[in-house]
Write a protein that holds these residues in place. Structure first.
Motif, PDB file in Angstrom:
ATOM      1  N   LEU A  35      49.612  34.675  59.474  1.00  0.00           N
ATOM      2  CA  LEU A  35      49.091  35.065  60.786  1.00  0.00           C
ATOM      3  C   LEU A  35      47.877  34.228  61.175  1.00  0.00           C
ATOM      4  N   GLU A  36      46.950  34.059  60.238  1.00  0.00           N
ATOM      5  CA  GLU A  36      45.736  33.302  60.531  1.00  0.00           C
ATOM      6  C   GLU A  36      46.049  31.859  60.912  1.00  0.00           C
ATOM      7  N   GLY A  37      47.050  31.282  60.293  1.00  0.00           N
ATOM      8  CA  GLY A  37      47.412  29.895  60.569  1.00  0.00           C
ATOM      9  C   GLY A  37      48.206  29.724  61.850  1.00  0.00           C
ATOM     10  N   ASN A  38      48.636  30.818  62.469  1.00  0.00           N
ATOM     11  CA  ASN A  38      49.490  30.728  63.649  1.00  0.00           C
ATOM     12  C   ASN A  38      48.978  31.549  64.826  1.00  0.00           C
ATOM     13  N   VAL A  39      47.671  31.800  64.864  1.00  0.00           N
ATOM     14  CA  VAL A  39      47.121  32.642  65.929  1.00  0.00           C
ATOM     15  C   VAL A  39      47.434  32.054  67.307  1.00  0.00           C
ATOM     16  N   GLU A  40      47.223  30.745  67.477  1.00  0.00           N
ATOM     17  CA  GLU A  40      47.479  30.123  68.781  1.00  0.00           C
ATOM     18  C   GLU A  40      48.951  30.211  69.154  1.00  0.00           C
ATOM     19  N   ARG A  41      49.813  29.973  68.186  1.00  0.00           N
ATOM     20  CA  ARG A  41      51.257  30.039  68.447  1.00  0.00           C
ATOM     21  C   ARG A  41      51.674  31.467  68.784  1.00  0.00           C
ATOM     22  N   LEU A  42      51.120  32.450  68.073  1.00  0.00           N
ATOM     23  CA  LEU A  42      51.442  33.848  68.372  1.00  0.00           C
ATOM     24  C   LEU A  42      51.048  34.192  69.799  1.00  0.00           C
ATOM     25  N   GLN A  43      49.864  33.752  70.213  1.00  0.00           N
ATOM     26  CA  GLN A  43      49.411  34.019  71.579  1.00  0.00           C
ATOM     27  C   GLN A  43      50.352  33.375  72.595  1.00  0.00           C
ATOM     28  N   ALA A  44      50.785  32.153  72.323  1.00  0.00           N
ATOM     29  CA  ALA A  44      51.704  31.468  73.237  1.00  0.00           C
ATOM     30  C   ALA A  44      53.037  32.206  73.310  1.00  0.00           C
ATOM     31  N   TRP A  45      53.527  32.677  72.167  1.00  0.00           N
ATOM     32  CA  TRP A  45      54.795  33.420  72.165  1.00  0.00           C
ATOM     33  C   TRP A  45      54.663  34.727  72.948  1.00  0.00           C
ATOM     34  N   ILE A  46      53.551  35.418  72.739  1.00  0.00           N
ATOM     35  CA  ILE A  46      53.331  36.677  73.462  1.00  0.00           C
ATOM     36  C   ILE A  46      53.232  36.405  74.967  1.00  0.00           C
ATOM     37  N   ASP A  47      52.515  35.352  75.354  1.00  0.00           N
ATOM     38  CA  ASP A  47      52.389  34.996  76.764  1.00  0.00           C
ATOM     39  C   ASP A  47      53.751  34.663  77.373  1.00  0.00           C
ATOM     40  N   PRO A  54      56.569  42.183  80.387  1.00  0.00           N
ATOM     41  CA  PRO A  54      55.259  42.610  79.871  1.00  0.00           C
ATOM     42  C   PRO A  54      55.353  43.773  78.880  1.00  0.00           C
ATOM     43  N   TYR A  55      56.277  44.685  79.103  1.00  0.00           N
ATOM     44  CA  TYR A  55      56.434  45.825  78.209  1.00  0.00           C
ATOM     45  C   TYR A  55      56.829  45.365  76.811  1.00  0.00           C
ATOM     46  N   LYS A  56      57.734  44.407  76.739  1.00  0.00           N
ATOM     47  CA  LYS A  56      58.157  43.878  75.434  1.00  0.00           C
ATOM     48  C   LYS A  56      57.000  43.152  74.751  1.00  0.00           C
ATOM     49  N   ALA A  57      56.214  42.416  75.533  1.00  0.00           N
ATOM     50  CA  ALA A  57      55.054  41.710  74.963  1.00  0.00           C
ATOM     51  C   ALA A  57      54.053  42.715  74.403  1.00  0.00           C
ATOM     52  N   PHE A  58      53.844  43.810  75.132  1.00  0.00           N
ATOM     53  CA  PHE A  58      52.954  44.859  74.638  1.00  0.00           C
ATOM     54  C   PHE A  58      53.474  45.425  73.318  1.00  0.00           C
ATOM     55  N   GLY A  59      54.778  45.621  73.233  1.00  0.00           N
ATOM     56  CA  GLY A  59      55.387  46.104  71.985  1.00  0.00           C
ATOM     57  C   GLY A  59      55.155  45.148  70.836  1.00  0.00           C
ATOM     58  N   MET A  60      55.212  43.847  71.123  1.00  0.00           N
ATOM     59  CA  MET A  60      54.951  42.853  70.075  1.00  0.00           C
ATOM     60  C   MET A  60      53.522  42.985  69.557  1.00  0.00           C
ATOM     61  N   VAL A  61      52.580  43.147  70.481  1.00  0.00           N
ATOM     62  CA  VAL A  61      51.176  43.289  70.088  1.00  0.00           C
ATOM     63  C   VAL A  61      50.994  44.554  69.254  1.00  0.00           C
ATOM     64  N   MET A  62      51.619  45.641  69.681  1.00  0.00           N
ATOM     65  CA  MET A  62      51.491  46.900  68.944  1.00  0.00           C
ATOM     66  C   MET A  62      52.127  46.793  67.558  1.00  0.00           C
ATOM     67  N   ASP A  63      53.235  46.079  67.456  1.00  0.00           N
ATOM     68  CA  ASP A  63      53.869  45.882  66.146  1.00  0.00           C
ATOM     69  C   ASP A  63      52.947  45.099  65.215  1.00  0.00           C
ATOM     70  N   LEU A  64      52.294  44.069  65.735  1.00  0.00           N
ATOM     71  CA  LEU A  64      51.350  43.299  64.923  1.00  0.00           C
ATOM     72  C   LEU A  64      50.128  44.127  64.554  1.00  0.00           C
ATOM     73  N   ALA A  65      49.693  44.985  65.469  1.00  0.00           N
ATOM     74  CA  ALA A  65      48.512  45.819  65.204  1.00  0.00           C
ATOM     75  C   ALA A  65      48.736  46.733  64.005  1.00  0.00           C
ATOM     76  N   ALA A  66      49.981  47.119  63.754  1.00  0.00           N
ATOM     77  CA  ALA A  66      50.277  48.000  62.624  1.00  0.00           C
ATOM     78  C   ALA A  66      49.885  47.356  61.293  1.00  0.00           C
ATOM     79  N   TYR A  67      49.779  46.023  61.280  1.00  0.00           N
ATOM     80  CA  TYR A  67      49.395  45.335  60.048  1.00  0.00           C
ATOM     81  C   TYR A  67      47.890  45.137  59.944  1.00  0.00           C
ATOM     82  N   VAL A  68      47.164  45.441  61.019  1.00  0.00           N
ATOM     83  CA  VAL A  68      45.726  45.194  61.040  1.00  0.00           C
ATOM     84  C   VAL A  68      44.937  46.489  61.148  1.00  0.00           C
ATOM     85  N   VAL A  69      45.370  47.369  62.039  1.00  0.00           N
ATOM     86  CA  VAL A  69      44.656  48.616  62.305  1.00  0.00           C
ATOM     87  C   VAL A  69      45.377  49.753  61.590  1.00  0.00           C
TER      88      VAL A  69
END
Length: 91
Positions: A35-47, A54-69
């Motif tokens: 994740l740390e090595g691909n932060v920029e790529r992750l942001q581009a994919w989400i964008d 937008p709803y699917k992009a929000f779901g992607m962010v929430m799925d990733l948050a499960a590994y951090v929060v």
């Protein structure tokens, strides 16, 4: 002849309760590095996904948050009908 099994609390009975095993810790470390090595790529994919859905992009962010929060456990309070529950928050 086989010995008796270890009893709960015996210091020779393996890793302490609640501690992560080595393979789980190694997998988490590897995922964090990925994740740390691909932060920029992750942001581009989400964008890119957000431009279409937008709803699917929000779901992607929430799925990733499960590994951090850490997820918080739901708490249920109950009392007899003739009593009131008072919750005080201090901070």
């Amino acid at each position: 002849m086989r010995g008796r099994p270890f009893e709960n609390g015996d210091p020779r009975a393996g890793r302490p309760a609640g501690s992560a095993n080595r393979s789980t810790a190694a997998a988490r470390d590897a995922f964090n590095l990925l994740l740390e090595g691909n932060v920029e790529r992750l942001q581009a994919w989400i964008d890119e996904v957000a431009a279409e859905d937008p709803y699917k992009a929000f779901g992607m962010v929430m799925d990733l948050a499960a590994y951090v929060v850490p997820k918080m456990k739901a708490v249920e309070l109950s009392a007899p009908q003739d009593q009131t529950i008072v919750v005080n928050f201090t901070g």
